[in-house]
Design an enzyme around this catalytic site. Structure first.
Site, short mmCIF file in Angstrom:
data_model
loop_
_atom_site.label_atom_id
_atom_site.label_comp_id
_atom_site.label_asym_id
_atom_site.label_seq_id
_atom_site.Cartn_x
_atom_site.Cartn_y
_atom_site.Cartn_z
N ASP A 18 0.91 -1.23 0.00
CA ASP A 18 0.11 -0.18 0.04
C ASP A 18 0.71 1.36 -0.13
OD1 ASP A 18 -2.49 1.41 0.01
OD2 ASP A 18 -2.57 1.14 2.12
N HIS A 35 1.86 3.58 -9.05
CA HIS A 35 1.80 2.17 -9.50
C HIS A 35 2.85 1.78 -10.40
CE1 HIS A 35 -2.11 2.46 -7.41
NE2 HIS A 35 -2.75 3.34 -8.37
N LEU A 129 10.05 -20.54 -5.69
CA LEU A 129 8.95 -19.56 -4.98
C LEU A 129 7.60 -19.71 -5.67
CD1 LEU A 129 8.35 -17.36 -2.94
CD2 LEU A 129 8.86 -15.90 -4.95
C1 IPE Z 1 -5.74 -2.65 -0.12
O1 IPE Z 1 -5.13 -1.18 -0.37
C2 IPE Z 1 -5.63 -3.29 -1.51
C3 IPE Z 1 -4.31 -3.44 -2.42
C4 IPE Z 1 -3.03 -2.97 -1.75
C5 IPE Z 1 -4.49 -4.02 -3.61
P1 IPE Z 1 -6.22 -0.09 -0.23
O2 IPE Z 1 -5.48 1.05 -0.18
O3 IPE Z 1 -7.31 -0.25 -1.29
O4 IPE Z 1 -6.90 -0.17 0.83
P2 IPE Z 1 -7.66 0.85 2.00
O5 IPE Z 1 -8.83 1.22 1.08
O6 IPE Z 1 -6.81 1.78 2.49
O7 IPE Z 1 -8.07 0.00 3.04
C1 IPE Z 2 -1.64 0.24 -3.31
O1 IPE Z 2 -1.47 1.78 -3.44
C2 IPE Z 2 -2.10 -0.30 -4.63
C3 IPE Z 2 -3.31 -0.47 -5.13
C4 IPE Z 2 -4.29 -0.51 -4.25
C5 IPE Z 2 -3.69 -1.18 -6.39
P1 IPE Z 2 -2.71 2.84 -3.34
O2 IPE Z 2 -3.17 2.99 -5.01
O3 IPE Z 2 -3.66 2.27 -2.32
O4 IPE Z 2 -1.89 3.86 -2.68
P2 IPE Z 2 -2.39 5.06 -1.56
O5 IPE Z 2 -2.70 4.35 -0.50
O6 IPE Z 2 -3.56 5.85 -2.38
O7 IPE Z 2 -1.26 5.63 -1.21
MG MG Z 3 -4.10 2.69 -0.26
#
Ligand code: IPE
Ligand code: IPE
Ligand code: MG
Length: 241
Positions: A18, A35, A129
Protein backbone atom coordinates in the site's frame (compact mmCIF):
# COMPACT_ATOMS: atom_id res chain seq x y z
CA UNK A 1 -5.92 -25.67 15.86
CA UNK A 2 -4.91 -25.03 12.32
CA UNK A 3 -2.93 -28.04 11.22
CA UNK A 4 -2.08 -26.28 7.99
CA UNK A 5 0.31 -23.92 9.80
CA UNK A 6 3.55 -25.76 10.00
CA UNK A 7 6.56 -23.65 10.88
CA UNK A 8 9.48 -24.20 10.87
CA UNK A 9 9.88 -24.65 7.14
CA UNK A 10 9.54 -22.33 4.19
CA UNK A 11 7.35 -19.38 5.10
CA UNK A 12 4.18 -18.12 3.55
CA UNK A 13 4.61 -14.36 3.40
CA UNK A 14 1.66 -12.21 2.37
CA UNK A 15 2.06 -8.56 1.44
CA UNK A 16 -0.39 -5.67 1.13
CA UNK A 17 1.70 -3.25 -0.94
CA UNK A 18 0.00 0.00 0.00
CA UNK A 19 1.01 3.62 -0.52
CA UNK A 20 1.70 3.87 -4.27
CA UNK A 21 -0.64 6.83 -4.70
CA UNK A 22 0.70 8.79 -1.72
CA UNK A 23 4.27 8.13 -2.79
CA UNK A 24 3.54 9.73 -6.17
CA UNK A 25 1.52 12.66 -4.80
CA UNK A 26 4.32 13.47 -2.33
CA UNK A 27 6.57 13.87 -5.37
CA UNK A 28 4.12 15.98 -7.35
CA UNK A 29 3.51 13.13 -9.78
CA UNK A 30 0.30 11.40 -10.90
CA UNK A 31 -0.90 8.33 -8.96
CA UNK A 32 -0.14 6.27 -12.03
CA UNK A 33 3.58 6.97 -11.57
CA UNK A 34 3.24 5.52 -8.08
CA UNK A 35 1.77 2.32 -9.46
CA UNK A 36 4.61 2.11 -11.97
CA UNK A 37 7.19 2.45 -9.20
CA UNK A 38 5.11 -0.06 -7.22
CA UNK A 39 5.44 -2.64 -9.99
CA UNK A 40 9.20 -2.17 -9.89
CA UNK A 41 9.13 -2.77 -6.12
CA UNK A 42 7.12 -5.95 -6.67
CA UNK A 43 9.75 -7.18 -9.12
CA UNK A 44 12.50 -6.58 -6.54
CA UNK A 45 10.61 -8.15 -3.66
CA UNK A 46 9.59 -11.28 -5.60
CA UNK A 47 13.25 -11.94 -6.43
CA UNK A 48 14.30 -11.17 -2.86
CA UNK A 49 11.69 -13.60 -1.51
CA UNK A 50 13.05 -16.35 -3.77
CA UNK A 51 16.62 -15.55 -2.67
CA UNK A 52 15.58 -15.67 1.00
CA UNK A 53 13.99 -19.10 0.61
CA UNK A 54 10.40 -17.95 1.17
CA UNK A 55 8.10 -20.81 0.15
CA UNK A 56 4.93 -18.93 -0.76
CA UNK A 57 4.48 -15.24 -1.44
CA UNK A 58 1.00 -13.78 -1.90
CA UNK A 59 0.74 -10.17 -3.09
CA UNK A 60 -2.43 -8.10 -3.07
CA UNK A 61 -2.47 -6.27 -6.41
CA UNK A 62 -6.15 -5.33 -6.80
CA UNK A 63 -8.96 -5.76 -4.30
CA UNK A 64 -12.58 -6.25 -5.32
CA UNK A 65 -13.25 -2.94 -3.57
CA UNK A 66 -10.68 -1.23 -5.81
CA UNK A 67 -13.34 -1.32 -8.58
CA UNK A 68 -14.65 1.80 -6.80
CA UNK A 69 -11.65 3.77 -8.05
CA UNK A 70 -11.89 5.93 -11.20
CA UNK A 71 -11.98 3.80 -14.38
CA UNK A 72 -8.80 5.47 -15.67
CA UNK A 73 -6.84 4.28 -12.65
CA UNK A 74 -8.35 0.78 -12.84
CA UNK A 75 -7.46 0.49 -16.54
CA UNK A 76 -3.93 1.72 -15.90
CA UNK A 77 -3.49 -0.81 -13.11
CA UNK A 78 -4.62 -3.72 -15.26
CA UNK A 79 -2.38 -2.60 -18.13
CA UNK A 80 0.55 -2.43 -15.73
CA UNK A 81 -0.13 -5.86 -14.28
CA UNK A 82 -0.37 -7.34 -17.76
CA UNK A 83 2.90 -5.78 -18.88
CA UNK A 84 4.58 -6.78 -15.62
CA UNK A 85 3.60 -10.43 -16.01
CA UNK A 86 4.72 -10.50 -19.65
CA UNK A 87 8.05 -8.89 -18.74
CA UNK A 88 8.74 -11.29 -15.88
CA UNK A 89 7.54 -14.59 -17.37
CA UNK A 90 10.81 -15.91 -18.80
CA UNK A 91 12.75 -14.68 -15.77
CA UNK A 92 10.36 -16.57 -13.47
CA UNK A 93 10.66 -19.72 -15.57
CA UNK A 94 14.46 -19.50 -15.31
CA UNK A 95 14.26 -19.04 -11.52
CA UNK A 96 11.68 -21.76 -10.93
CA UNK A 97 9.11 -19.23 -9.69
CA UNK A 98 5.55 -20.40 -10.24
CA UNK A 99 2.76 -17.85 -10.69
CA UNK A 100 -0.85 -18.31 -9.76
CA UNK A 101 -3.42 -15.55 -9.82
CA UNK A 102 -6.07 -15.72 -7.11
CA UNK A 103 -9.43 -13.98 -7.06
CA UNK A 104 -12.22 -13.63 -9.59
CA UNK A 105 -11.34 -13.86 -13.26
CA UNK A 106 -14.70 -13.14 -14.87
CA UNK A 107 -14.56 -9.34 -14.50
CA UNK A 108 -10.95 -8.90 -15.66
CA UNK A 109 -10.27 -7.65 -19.21
CA UNK A 110 -10.07 -10.61 -21.61
CA UNK A 111 -6.57 -9.65 -22.72
CA UNK A 112 -5.36 -9.76 -19.11
CA UNK A 113 -7.06 -13.12 -18.54
CA UNK A 114 -5.21 -14.49 -21.56
CA UNK A 115 -1.84 -13.27 -20.25
CA UNK A 116 -2.56 -14.76 -16.82
CA UNK A 117 -3.38 -18.13 -18.37
CA UNK A 118 -0.24 -18.14 -20.50
CA UNK A 119 2.12 -17.11 -17.68
CA UNK A 120 0.54 -19.60 -15.29
CA UNK A 121 1.06 -22.31 -17.86
CA UNK A 122 4.61 -21.24 -18.68
CA UNK A 123 5.63 -21.29 -14.99
CA UNK A 124 3.60 -24.35 -13.97
CA UNK A 125 6.67 -26.54 -13.49
CA UNK A 126 8.28 -24.05 -11.10
CA UNK A 127 9.31 -25.70 -7.83
CA UNK A 128 10.93 -22.63 -6.31
CA UNK A 129 8.99 -19.66 -4.98
CA UNK A 130 5.23 -20.21 -5.22
CA UNK A 131 4.05 -16.73 -6.13
CA UNK A 132 0.42 -15.72 -5.91
CA UNK A 133 -0.90 -12.41 -7.11
CA UNK A 134 -4.37 -11.48 -5.89
CA UNK A 135 -6.47 -9.67 -8.50
CA UNK A 136 -10.13 -8.77 -8.04
CA UNK A 137 -9.78 -10.58 -4.75
CA UNK A 138 -12.07 -10.35 -1.71
CA UNK A 139 -11.56 -12.76 1.18
CA UNK A 140 -15.17 -12.34 2.31
CA UNK A 141 -16.51 -13.18 -1.09
CA UNK A 142 -14.21 -16.19 -1.33
CA UNK A 143 -15.36 -17.47 2.08
CA UNK A 144 -18.99 -16.89 1.14
CA UNK A 145 -18.64 -18.73 -2.16
CA UNK A 146 -16.94 -21.63 -0.39
CA UNK A 147 -19.67 -21.76 2.24
CA UNK A 148 -22.41 -21.95 -0.38
CA UNK A 149 -20.72 -25.03 -1.88
CA UNK A 150 -21.12 -26.76 1.46
CA UNK A 151 -24.53 -25.47 2.38
CA UNK A 152 -26.16 -28.90 2.56
CA UNK A 153 -23.25 -30.45 4.46
CA UNK A 154 -23.72 -30.57 8.22
CA UNK A 155 -20.13 -31.12 9.27
CA UNK A 156 -17.05 -30.02 7.45
CA UNK A 157 -13.45 -30.04 8.64
CA UNK A 158 -11.29 -26.93 8.57
CA UNK A 159 -8.95 -28.74 6.19
CA UNK A 160 -11.72 -29.56 3.69
CA UNK A 161 -13.07 -26.01 3.93
CA UNK A 162 -9.58 -24.61 3.36
CA UNK A 163 -9.05 -26.81 0.34
CA UNK A 164 -12.32 -25.68 -1.20
CA UNK A 165 -11.42 -22.08 -0.42
CA UNK A 166 -8.18 -22.49 -2.35
CA UNK A 167 -10.11 -24.06 -5.23
CA UNK A 168 -12.69 -21.28 -5.54
CA UNK A 169 -9.94 -18.68 -5.83
CA UNK A 170 -7.71 -20.73 -8.18
CA UNK A 171 -4.97 -20.91 -5.53
CA UNK A 172 -4.08 -24.51 -6.28
CA UNK A 173 -3.49 -27.28 -3.80
CA UNK A 174 -1.46 -26.81 -0.62
CA UNK A 175 -2.33 -23.17 -0.06
CA UNK A 176 -0.91 -22.87 3.44
CA UNK A 177 -1.85 -20.43 6.19
CA UNK A 178 0.00 -17.12 6.20
CA UNK A 179 2.96 -16.99 8.59
CA UNK A 180 3.89 -13.35 8.09
CA UNK A 181 1.69 -10.53 6.81
CA UNK A 182 3.39 -7.29 5.83
CA UNK A 183 1.52 -4.08 5.01
CA UNK A 184 3.28 -0.94 3.88
CA UNK A 185 1.92 2.60 3.69
CA UNK A 186 1.31 3.07 7.41
CA UNK A 187 -2.24 1.69 7.54
CA UNK A 188 -2.90 -1.11 10.01
CA UNK A 189 -5.75 -3.15 8.56
CA UNK A 190 -6.37 -6.19 6.38
CA UNK A 191 -8.71 -4.60 3.79
CA UNK A 192 -10.40 -7.97 3.08
CA UNK A 193 -7.16 -9.85 2.30
CA UNK A 194 -6.72 -13.56 3.21
CA UNK A 195 -8.97 -13.42 6.29
CA UNK A 196 -9.11 -17.21 6.68
CA UNK A 197 -5.42 -17.84 6.03
CA UNK A 198 -4.25 -15.05 8.38
CA UNK A 199 -5.86 -16.56 11.50
CA UNK A 200 -2.46 -16.83 13.22
CA UNK A 201 -0.32 -14.64 10.97
CA UNK A 202 2.31 -12.44 12.55
CA UNK A 203 1.75 -8.90 11.31
CA UNK A 204 4.29 -6.25 10.50
CA UNK A 205 3.18 -2.77 9.50
CA UNK A 206 5.71 -0.56 7.77
CA UNK A 207 5.43 3.21 7.49
CA UNK A 208 7.31 3.07 4.19
CA UNK A 209 5.28 3.64 1.06
CA UNK A 210 5.35 0.53 -1.14
CA UNK A 211 7.64 1.93 -3.89
CA UNK A 212 10.30 2.49 -1.17
CA UNK A 213 10.16 -1.11 0.06
CA UNK A 214 13.01 -3.36 -0.97
CA UNK A 215 14.92 -6.59 -0.38
CA UNK A 216 16.50 -5.31 2.85
CA UNK A 217 13.05 -4.45 4.26
CA UNK A 218 11.75 -7.92 3.45
CA UNK A 219 14.79 -9.47 5.05
CA UNK A 220 14.36 -7.32 8.18
CA UNK A 221 10.68 -8.29 8.43
CA UNK A 222 11.54 -11.98 8.19
CA UNK A 223 14.21 -11.52 10.84
CA UNK A 224 11.67 -9.86 13.14
CA UNK A 225 9.20 -12.66 12.41
CA UNK A 226 11.74 -15.20 13.67
CA UNK A 227 11.98 -13.38 17.01
CA UNK A 228 8.26 -13.74 17.65
CA UNK A 229 7.06 -16.73 19.65
CA UNK A 230 4.11 -18.42 17.92
CA UNK A 231 1.88 -20.34 20.28
CA UNK A 232 -1.34 -21.11 18.38
CA UNK A 233 -3.25 -20.93 21.64
CA UNK A 234 -0.91 -23.26 23.50
CA UNK A 235 1.42 -22.45 26.38
CA UNK A 236 5.02 -21.56 25.60
CA UNK A 237 7.15 -24.71 25.23
CA UNK A 238 8.90 -24.44 28.60
CA UNK A 239 5.63 -24.06 30.54
CA UNK A 240 3.84 -26.97 28.92
CA UNK A 241 3.41 -30.33 30.61
C1 IPE B 1 -5.56 -2.61 -0.21
O1 IPE B 1 -5.21 -1.28 -0.32
C2 IPE B 1 -5.58 -3.26 -1.55
C3 IPE B 1 -4.29 -3.36 -2.24
C4 IPE B 1 -3.11 -3.00 -1.80
C5 IPE B 1 -4.37 -3.94 -3.54
P1 IPE B 1 -6.30 -0.12 -0.35
O2 IPE B 1 -5.52 1.14 -0.42
O3 IPE B 1 -7.29 -0.36 -1.43
O4 IPE B 1 -7.02 -0.29 1.06
P2 IPE B 1 -7.80 0.74 1.97
O5 IPE B 1 -8.89 1.32 1.12
O6 IPE B 1 -6.84 1.79 2.40
O7 IPE B 1 -8.31 -0.07 3.13
C1 IPE C 1 -1.75 0.31 -3.34
O1 IPE C 1 -1.50 1.67 -3.40
C2 IPE C 1 -1.94 -0.30 -4.69
C3 IPE C 1 -3.34 -0.61 -5.03
C4 IPE C 1 -4.39 -0.51 -4.25
C5 IPE C 1 -3.56 -1.08 -6.37
P1 IPE C 1 -2.68 2.73 -3.33
O2 IPE C 1 -3.12 3.07 -4.71
O3 IPE C 1 -3.75 2.26 -2.41
O4 IPE C 1 -1.91 3.96 -2.70
P2 IPE C 1 -2.46 4.96 -1.59
O5 IPE C 1 -2.92 4.14 -0.42
O6 IPE C 1 -3.60 5.72 -2.22
O7 IPE C 1 -1.29 5.81 -1.27
MG1 MG D 1 -4.10 2.48 -0.39
Amino acid sequence: MSLRSSPPGPLHVAIIPDGNGRWAIQRGRPRRAGHQAGAEAIRRVVDAAADLGVGHLTLFAFSSDNWERPPGEVDALFALVRQFMLDQASHWVARGTRLRVIGRRDRLPAILRAVIASVEEATAEGRGLQLRIALDYSAREEILRTATRFYTTLEISQEAFGEMLARVSHAGENFPDVDLLIRTGGEQRLSDFLLWECAYAEMIFSKKMWPEFGAADLEAAIREYHTRPRRFGRLPEEKAG
